[in-house]
Design a protein around this motif. Sequence first.
Motif, PDB file in Angstrom:
ATOM      1  N   SER A  60      18.326  26.007  15.374  1.00 28.01           N
ATOM      2  CA  SER A  60      16.987  25.796  14.833  1.00 28.01           C
ATOM      3  C   SER A  60      17.048  24.687  13.793  1.00 28.01           C
ATOM      4  N   GLY A  61      16.131  23.737  13.889  1.00 30.97           N
ATOM      5  CA  GLY A  61      16.077  22.660  12.907  1.00 30.97           C
ATOM      6  C   GLY A  61      17.343  21.849  12.831  1.00 30.97           C
ATOM      7  N   GLY A  62      18.016  21.670  13.949  1.00 35.19           N
ATOM      8  CA  GLY A  62      19.246  20.890  13.971  1.00 35.19           C
ATOM      9  C   GLY A  62      20.462  21.626  13.454  1.00 35.19           C
ATOM     10  N   LYS A  63      20.302  22.916  13.127  1.00 37.73           N
ATOM     11  CA  LYS A  63      21.415  23.714  12.623  1.00 37.73           C
ATOM     12  C   LYS A  63      21.800  24.789  13.639  1.00 37.73           C
TER      13      LYS A  63
ATOM     14  N   ALA B  74      24.298  23.822   5.429  1.00 36.47           N
ATOM     15  CA  ALA B  74      23.953  24.704   4.308  1.00 36.47           C
ATOM     16  C   ALA B  74      22.849  25.675   4.733  1.00 36.47           C
ATOM     17  N   LEU B  75      23.034  26.914   4.379  1.00 35.57           N
ATOM     18  CA  LEU B  75      22.056  27.939   4.729  1.00 35.57           C
ATOM     19  C   LEU B  75      20.745  27.737   3.970  1.00 35.57           C
ATOM     20  N   PRO B  76      19.616  27.939   4.646  1.00 33.74           N
ATOM     21  CA  PRO B  76      18.355  27.998   3.907  1.00 33.74           C
ATOM     22  C   PRO B  76      18.319  29.266   3.055  1.00 33.74           C
ATOM     23  N   SER B  77      17.240  29.440   2.349  1.00 30.67           N
ATOM     24  CA  SER B  77      17.038  30.670   1.588  1.00 30.67           C
ATOM     25  C   SER B  77      16.998  31.859   2.547  1.00 30.67           C
ATOM     26  N   VAL B  78      17.618  32.965   2.125  1.00 34.17           N
ATOM     27  CA  VAL B  78      17.688  34.168   2.946  1.00 34.17           C
ATOM     28  C   VAL B  78      17.108  35.336   2.150  1.00 34.17           C
TER      29      VAL B  78
ATOM     30  N   GLY C  85      23.898  25.473  -0.894  1.00 33.40           N
ATOM     31  CA  GLY C  85      24.993  24.715  -0.298  1.00 33.40           C
ATOM     32  C   GLY C  85      25.998  25.541   0.480  1.00 33.40           C
ATOM     33  N   HIS C  86      25.968  26.852   0.342  1.00 28.87           N
ATOM     34  CA  HIS C  86      26.936  27.680   1.056  1.00 28.87           C
ATOM     35  C   HIS C  86      26.516  27.847   2.515  1.00 28.87           C
ATOM     36  N   ARG C  87      27.506  28.037   3.381  1.00 29.25           N
ATOM     37  CA  ARG C  87      27.253  28.158   4.816  1.00 29.25           C
ATOM     38  C   ARG C  87      27.456  29.577   5.343  1.00 29.25           C
TER      39      ARG C  87
END
Length: 793
Positions: free
Chosen positions: A155-158, A182-186, A249-251
């Motif tokens: 999704s969204g290139g990720k 990098a993960l979006p907000s969760v 920034g974390h994955r």
Amino acid sequence: MLVQPLCLTLVLPLAGFCSAKSLWSTFPAANFSTIIQTAYPIGNGRLAALPFGPPGHEKLSLNRDNLWAGGPFENSSYNGGNPTSPVSQYLPGIREWIWQNGTGNVTELQGDDNNYGSYAVLGNLSVTIAGITSASSYERRLDLETGVHTTTFKSGGKGFTVKTYCSYPDDVCVYDLNSSHALPSVSIMMENVQSNASLVSSSCSRGQVSLNGITQAGIGMIYKSTTRIIGSSTSSHCSNGTLVVPSAGHRELTLVLAAGTNYDETHGTQAYNFSFRGTDPGAYVQSTVTSASSKTAQDLYSAHVDDYTPLANAFTLTLPDTANSSAVETAELIARYNASSTAGDPFLESLVFDYGRHLFISSSRNNSLPPNLQGKWAYALSNAWSADYHADINIQMNHWPVDQTGLGGLQTALWDYMADTWAPRGSETAKLLYDAPGWVVHSVVNIFGATGMETGYDYWVDYPASAAWLMQHVWDYYDYSQDTAWLARQGYPQLLKPVAQFWLSQLQEDQYFKDGTLVVNPCTSPEHGPTTFGCTHYQQLIYQVFETALQSAAVVGDTDSAFVSQLKASLSQLDKGLHIGSWGQVQEWKLDLDVKNDTHRHLSNLIGWFPGWSLSSYLNGYTNETIQNAVATTLYSRGPGIIDSNAGWEKVWRAACWARLNNTVEAYYELRLTIQENWAPNALSMYSGKDEPFQIDANFGFPGAVLAMLVVDLPQLVGDSSVRTVVLGPAIPAAWGDGSVKGLRLRGGGVVDFGWDAEGLVTEATLSGQSSALTVVNMKGMLLAQQSVGYYS
């Protein structure tokens, strides 16, 4: 590009053989109303989860194995369905009426089913990834070698990957989210939208969310669950009860979830007033998530896989993938499956076999309750038949494939459940209803010691043979494991001996036929027919109980000579439960009341043929043409199991009985019919065709029936010193040609690996670990392996 399971392709014309198997789909289990038919289950015995929901908005439907409404948590005076005062004084009159008339009723012995309760869902864990409104390349997969559920999508290139599993070593469920960037907000929350809002609450604190509830205001069962983020460096904050982990920034984001209740299985005794009430689970839940969250995601994953994979790999069934089925989604395989085709789909059939073992590993562990009618996966507050323990076939079938496939050690849950939950209240039931020693339970049982004879029609509630049937599993575990210490500590003194003592006290000399035999009066064949005497089902089971109690007494050195003498005397006089009726059938009752073409779902009169052995072994039925013909006549009359309730469990029972008759055609057809008629898209078995309710016993019974097609391994009578013979491949279809088995356990502690040719004839076998003399042959009587004293060949 989807990654398919690794399959071994052999030189033509042989088919490929698939190794690592999994269930998979390119569609999410997105609709709550169909969750039990589409989601893939995971668990660790105590915790269970069904991952569902669209990509980026996934939920886990959660269960804790001892979360029940009802019982003493609903009414402190709950008494397990027992009468409030003795009713055994009515037994002589009940028996006399039956002696005079042949049939009667047991209404005067019935108690009640008040406050019986139901197994209940805990709630949902919801995880939402911000910004995901659409996704591509979606796939979810349950790996049956690791017990790990993996969801992948873009999704969204990720690229996103979610690994979910329930770890037995750490007693948590783990939700591990990874991204290529990098993960979006969760956002993370816990909820129970089914419960009354006044009985449940959600909360959020730094790094964790919690769900607290009670099944009923005041005295209800307390349940608590907490989900915590792994890693102290991960920042988060609370917003309206939701834990928000901002993009930083974390994955990777890893969550651990623990849950508990204030139920205590060991508090179902007189000393605790049968309260089953333990301590508040809050401290346990917090200490568990604290411990798990202090570990790395890799450490948690490795501990889970190191625990789960040896169990999964303890037995291997290898069948050909004749239709390249490993490349086809599981739901499509099931949808296109045609029972009329004798080619079947060996890959799907072996997948379903492995799936049954996964479900058992995931629902029966040493610190859990045994799997119930829905295993551990129930998504409602009140579930069909309470998702309880029906003990006239279902809990027994749940354990069919266990000992032979290297999972026997996981049955501690069953032994402790019977010893802690059935025996204490069941001893009261034995005294109140039957004026008997030992203990007894009837046909439907909860986790609160519901051992009484509930209200209802006689043919439904009058079934005190539940424990007698389960003593077969007690002996099987010892016979396969040779665990003498367990037999001496628990299996014999807490289970087998008191059940034998109960039945010794209940046998009556037959006053109807006056043939000098001992029979049960009153009795009712499970869910079928009149209350009468000498029901075949009871007589065959009691035969097994007495014989195995005698053998167990010798193994553990029981010095109770009066008990042993009484067993021997009763055995010599016991009606063994074999009467061939007017049209050649095995009679279901000592009175010849059977009706031709009665398609009732139960095969109660064949209990001693399969899964028992009083007919097939003790009475030499496996090699006796007269008994074989009577069994076949009974099976043909009963039909294939689609007219009565069209349940899966009745079909796999028929399959196993046909297999023991060496009838490959009928055995394989019943297996195929089960998949066609009862398997949902996620391969869970539905009760009425493909419609809910879900009932797990056929998922366990299916591998049990396959094992019956692979081997005949029968116990022997007390005092039989002849060399035992094991037959490999009694009913292997040609569709499974050139397959093999590794790790099949045998009675006496042995293990055998073997393979068969294109027609299903076993041609080679390797035997190891056997503790006694044994001969292994194939269906044509060809010697495959042999052990005399002290050597293998």
